[in-house]
Design a protein around this motif. Sequence first.
Motif, PDB file in Angstrom:
ATOM      1  N   UNK A  93       0.856  -1.184   0.000  1.00 46.76           N
ATOM      2  CA  UNK A  93       0.000   0.000   0.000  1.00 46.76           C
ATOM      3  C   UNK A  93       0.891   1.231   0.000  1.00 46.76           C
ATOM      4  N   UNK A  94       0.540   2.184  -0.840  1.00 48.18           N
ATOM      5  CA  UNK A  94       1.308   3.442  -0.880  1.00 48.18           C
ATOM      6  C   UNK A  94       0.548   4.477  -0.062  1.00 48.18           C
ATOM      7  N   UNK A  95       1.249   5.041   0.914  1.00 46.85           N
ATOM      8  CA  UNK A  95       0.625   5.999   1.831  1.00 46.85           C
ATOM      9  C   UNK A  95       1.360   7.335   1.740  1.00 46.85           C
ATOM     10  N   UNK A  96       0.593   8.394   1.478  1.00 47.11           N
ATOM     11  CA  UNK A  96       1.114   9.744   1.441  1.00 47.11           C
ATOM     12  C   UNK A  96       0.907  10.370   2.812  1.00 47.11           C
ATOM     13  N   UNK A  97       1.977  10.800   3.438  1.00 46.67           N
ATOM     14  CA  UNK A  97       1.921  11.437   4.759  1.00 46.67           C
ATOM     15  C   UNK A  97       2.138  12.934   4.546  1.00 46.67           C
ATOM     16  N   UNK A  98       1.134  13.732   4.881  1.00 47.95           N
ATOM     17  CA  UNK A  98       1.208  15.177   4.708  1.00 47.95           C
ATOM     18  C   UNK A  98       1.434  15.797   6.074  1.00 47.95           C
ATOM     19  N   UNK A  99       2.561  16.463   6.214  1.00 49.53           N
ATOM     20  CA  UNK A  99       2.898  17.032   7.526  1.00 49.53           C
ATOM     21  C   UNK A  99       3.872  18.181   7.347  1.00 49.53           C
ATOM     22  N   UNK A 100       3.912  19.033   8.334  1.00 49.28           N
ATOM     23  CA  UNK A 100       4.930  20.082   8.382  1.00 49.28           C
ATOM     24  C   UNK A 100       5.478  20.135   9.803  1.00 49.28           C
ATOM     25  N   UNK A 101       4.887  20.924  10.654  1.00 50.34           N
ATOM     26  CA  UNK A 101       5.389  21.041  12.024  1.00 50.34           C
ATOM     27  C   UNK A 101       5.212  19.758  12.832  1.00 50.34           C
ATOM     28  N   UNK A 102       4.352  18.884  12.398  1.00 55.45           N
ATOM     29  CA  UNK A 102       4.051  17.653  13.139  1.00 55.45           C
ATOM     30  C   UNK A 102       4.719  16.422  12.527  1.00 55.45           C
ATOM     31  N   UNK A 105      12.654  26.821   0.083  1.00 59.20           N
ATOM     32  CA  UNK A 105      12.289  25.540   0.706  1.00 59.20           C
ATOM     33  C   UNK A 105      13.284  25.076   1.774  1.00 59.20           C
ATOM     34  N   UNK A 106      14.015  26.009   2.365  1.00 56.29           N
ATOM     35  CA  UNK A 106      14.980  25.642   3.397  1.00 56.29           C
ATOM     36  C   UNK A 106      14.301  25.063   4.632  1.00 56.29           C
ATOM     37  N   UNK A 153       6.599  11.137   2.450  1.00 57.45           N
ATOM     38  CA  UNK A 153       6.337  12.320   3.266  1.00 57.45           C
ATOM     39  C   UNK A 153       6.241  13.520   2.338  1.00 57.45           C
ATOM     40  N   UNK A 154       5.113  14.215   2.387  1.00 58.80           N
ATOM     41  CA  UNK A 154       4.914  15.447   1.632  1.00 58.80           C
ATOM     42  C   UNK A 154       4.914  16.605   2.615  1.00 58.80           C
ATOM     43  N   UNK A 155       5.853  17.526   2.437  1.00 60.42           N
ATOM     44  CA  UNK A 155       5.939  18.710   3.294  1.00 60.42           C
ATOM     45  C   UNK A 155       5.601  19.933   2.443  1.00 60.42           C
ATOM     46  N   UNK A 156       4.426  20.527   2.647  1.00 57.88           N
ATOM     47  CA  UNK A 156       4.116  21.759   1.918  1.00 57.88           C
ATOM     48  C   UNK A 156       5.113  22.852   2.304  1.00 57.88           C
ATOM     49  N   UNK A 174       6.159  20.189  -1.340  1.00 56.97           N
ATOM     50  CA  UNK A 174       5.022  20.541  -2.179  1.00 56.97           C
ATOM     51  C   UNK A 174       4.718  22.020  -2.178  1.00 56.97           C
ATOM     52  N   UNK A 175       3.652  22.357  -2.852  1.00 52.02           N
ATOM     53  CA  UNK A 175       3.162  23.728  -2.963  1.00 52.02           C
ATOM     54  C   UNK A 175       2.913  24.332  -1.581  1.00 52.02           C
ATOM     55  N   UNK A 176       2.853  25.644  -1.511  1.00 47.65           N
ATOM     56  CA  UNK A 176       2.575  26.313  -0.237  1.00 47.65           C
ATOM     57  C   UNK A 176       1.154  26.041   0.252  1.00 47.65           C
ATOM     58  N   UNK A 177       0.230  25.800  -0.664  1.00 47.29           N
ATOM     59  CA  UNK A 177      -1.137  25.439  -0.300  1.00 47.29           C
ATOM     60  C   UNK A 177      -1.174  23.925  -0.109  1.00 47.29           C
ATOM     61  N   UNK A 178      -1.438  23.436   1.098  1.00 42.29           N
ATOM     62  CA  UNK A 178      -1.371  21.993   1.328  1.00 42.29           C
ATOM     63  C   UNK A 178      -2.337  21.185   0.468  1.00 42.29           C
ATOM     64  N   UNK A 179      -3.506  21.761   0.140  1.00 46.86           N
ATOM     65  CA  UNK A 179      -4.444  21.041  -0.719  1.00 46.86           C
ATOM     66  C   UNK A 179      -3.874  20.876  -2.125  1.00 46.86           C
ATOM     67  N   UNK A 180      -3.320  21.935  -2.674  1.00 42.66           N
ATOM     68  CA  UNK A 180      -2.707  21.858  -4.001  1.00 42.66           C
ATOM     69  C   UNK A 180      -1.527  20.901  -3.971  1.00 42.66           C
ATOM     70  N   UNK A 181      -0.756  20.927  -2.888  1.00 44.00           N
ATOM     71  CA  UNK A 181       0.389  20.006  -2.761  1.00 44.00           C
ATOM     72  C   UNK A 181      -0.074  18.556  -2.799  1.00 44.00           C
TER      73      UNK A 181
END
Length: 137
Positions: A5-14, A48-49, A37-40, A75-82
Amino acid sequence: MSSPARILVVAHRTAATPKLLEQVRTSAQQRPCSFVLLVPRPYWDPESEEAAKVIELAVPLLEDAAGGAVEAIVGDTDPFIAVRTALTRSQFDEVIVSTLPRRVSHWLRFDLPARVERLGVPVTVVTAAQSDRAWRQ
């Protein structure tokens, strides 16, 4: 034999919080998985530093929890678009959205989990534990 299973994990500070690591560990124990791991990228960080620092900190911890390699993308600055962009570029079976507590989460305020779910992929929400410190205004 079916593919993992491929799982996309969307996170930034967490991205390196105990609850997210536990969710990744649980998912990996339930079935074969691969994680991305996708980090907007924060809007104030055009180079993107900050996202790169999040990835540098989180990936080793996520790999330990997953029991294997974890790919990471900015990813993009907008997490939904990312998320939408990641879903159009690759097939994912699930999205894990890792957020701050509701009181401070912009992602929950803008209903990111429900918006992502409308893209046709199951969503699991992991909310970081709220601090026990008194909130000062």
